[in-house]
Scaffold this motif. Structure first.
Motif, mmCIF file in Angstrom:
data_model
loop_
_atom_site.group_PDB
_atom_site.id
_atom_site.type_symbol
_atom_site.label_atom_id
_atom_site.label_comp_id
_atom_site.label_asym_id
_atom_site.label_seq_id
_atom_site.Cartn_x
_atom_site.Cartn_y
_atom_site.Cartn_z
ATOM 1 N N ARG A 296 -9.854 -0.541 -1.249
ATOM 2 C CA ARG A 296 -8.952 -0.403 0.165
ATOM 3 C C ARG A 296 -9.620 -1.464 1.170
ATOM 4 O O ARG A 296 -8.723 -2.363 1.778
ATOM 5 N N GLU B 181 -2.593 7.572 -1.473
ATOM 6 C CA GLU B 181 -3.136 7.854 -2.755
ATOM 7 C C GLU B 181 -2.339 8.630 -3.898
ATOM 8 O O GLU B 181 -2.258 8.127 -5.016
ATOM 9 N N GLU C 272 0.657 -1.092 -0.144
ATOM 10 C CA GLU C 272 -0.004 -0.011 -0.124
ATOM 11 C C GLU C 272 0.816 1.269 -0.103
ATOM 12 O O GLU C 272 2.279 0.929 0.117
#
Ligand code: S3P
Length: 188
Positions: free
Chosen positions: A141, A108, A105
C-alpha cells in the motif's frame, strides 16, 4: 503530476480491477492497451500460474521488469500492470516515466474476495491465502500511494464508473491538454 502525452498506467493490488477497467478505458479512449501479465504470458507461451510453478516467482519478476522496459515511453496507451510490479525500485521509475499513474484501491476484504474468485492467482495458492494477502497488501500500500498521481476507490463502483472517474480526474489534472494528450478529443 501532470504527464500529458503519456500513457494511463494502472497499478494496484490483485482484485483491484485493473484489467477490466483497462478494457473500459481502451473502449472509451481508443488507445492501445498494453498489459504486462499478458506480455509475460506470451513470452513464455504459458499462463501466469504455469510460469510461477514451472520457473518460480523470481523468473516471473524478471520477465515482468523486462516487459515494462519494453513498453514505449512516448506512445500513449493504457498500461495494465500486475499487482506486484511496484516491488522493484527500477520498475517504479519506469512506471512514472510511462505516464500518469492511477492507483485502483479498495478495502482489503473486497480486494481479497475479488482476487480469490478466479482461483487463478498463484500467490494465493497457499495454506492461508487470507493472511498472505493481508501481509502483501500492507507491504504494498505505501508503495502504491507513493507513486500514484491519481487514486480511485473501486469498492463501490462498476468498472465503467471507475473508467469515467479516471478520465474525469485526468481532465482536471491536464487542464490544457496539448496535441500529445493521451485522451483523444472525442473522449474528452
Ligand atoms: C501478482 C499479481 C498478478 C500477476 C501475478 C503476481 C502480484 O496480476 O502479476 O500473479 O504479485 O500481486 P493481477 O494484479 O492482475 O492479479
Amino acid at each position: 503530476m501532470n504527464r500529458a502525452g503519456k500513457s494511463i498506467v494502472l497499478i494496484g493490488m490483485m482484485g483491484a480491477g485493473k484489467s477490466s477497467v483497462g478494457r473500459c478505458l481502451q473502449q472509451r479512449t481508443g488507445l492501445v492497451l498494453r498489459d504486462t501479465d499478458q506480455i509475460v504470458g506470451e513470452k513464455f507461451g504459458r499462463s501466469i500460474s504455469e510460469i510461477f510453478s514451472k520457473y518460480g516467482e523470481k523468473r516471473f519478476r524478471e520477465a515482468e521488469s523486462e516487459a515494462l522496459h519494453g513498453l514505449p515511453v512516448n506512445q500513449p496507451g493504457i498500461v495494465v500492470t500486475g499487482g506486484g510490479i511496484v516491488w522493484r525500485e527500477e520498475n517504479v521509475d519506469l512506471l512514472q516515466r510511462l505516464g500518469t499513474v492511477v492507483w485502483l484501491e479498495a478495502d482489503e476484504a473486497t480486494l481479497f474476495e475479488r482476487a480469490s474468485r478466479s482461483g487463478q492467482r498463484p500467490l494465493l495458492q497457499t495454506e492461508n491465502p487470507r493472511k498472505v494477502f493481508s501481509q502483501m497488501l500492507q507491504a504494498r500500500r505505501p508503495l502504491y500511494a507513493k507513486i500514484a498521481d491519481i487514486r480511485i476507490n473501486t469498492a463501490v463502483l462498476t468498472d465503467e464508473e471507475v473508467a469515467v472517474a479516471i478520465l474525469s480526474k485526468l481532465r482536471r489534472l491536464r487542464r490544457n491538454p496539448g496535441p500529445g494528450s493521451p485522451i483523444p478529443a472525442t473522449a474528452r
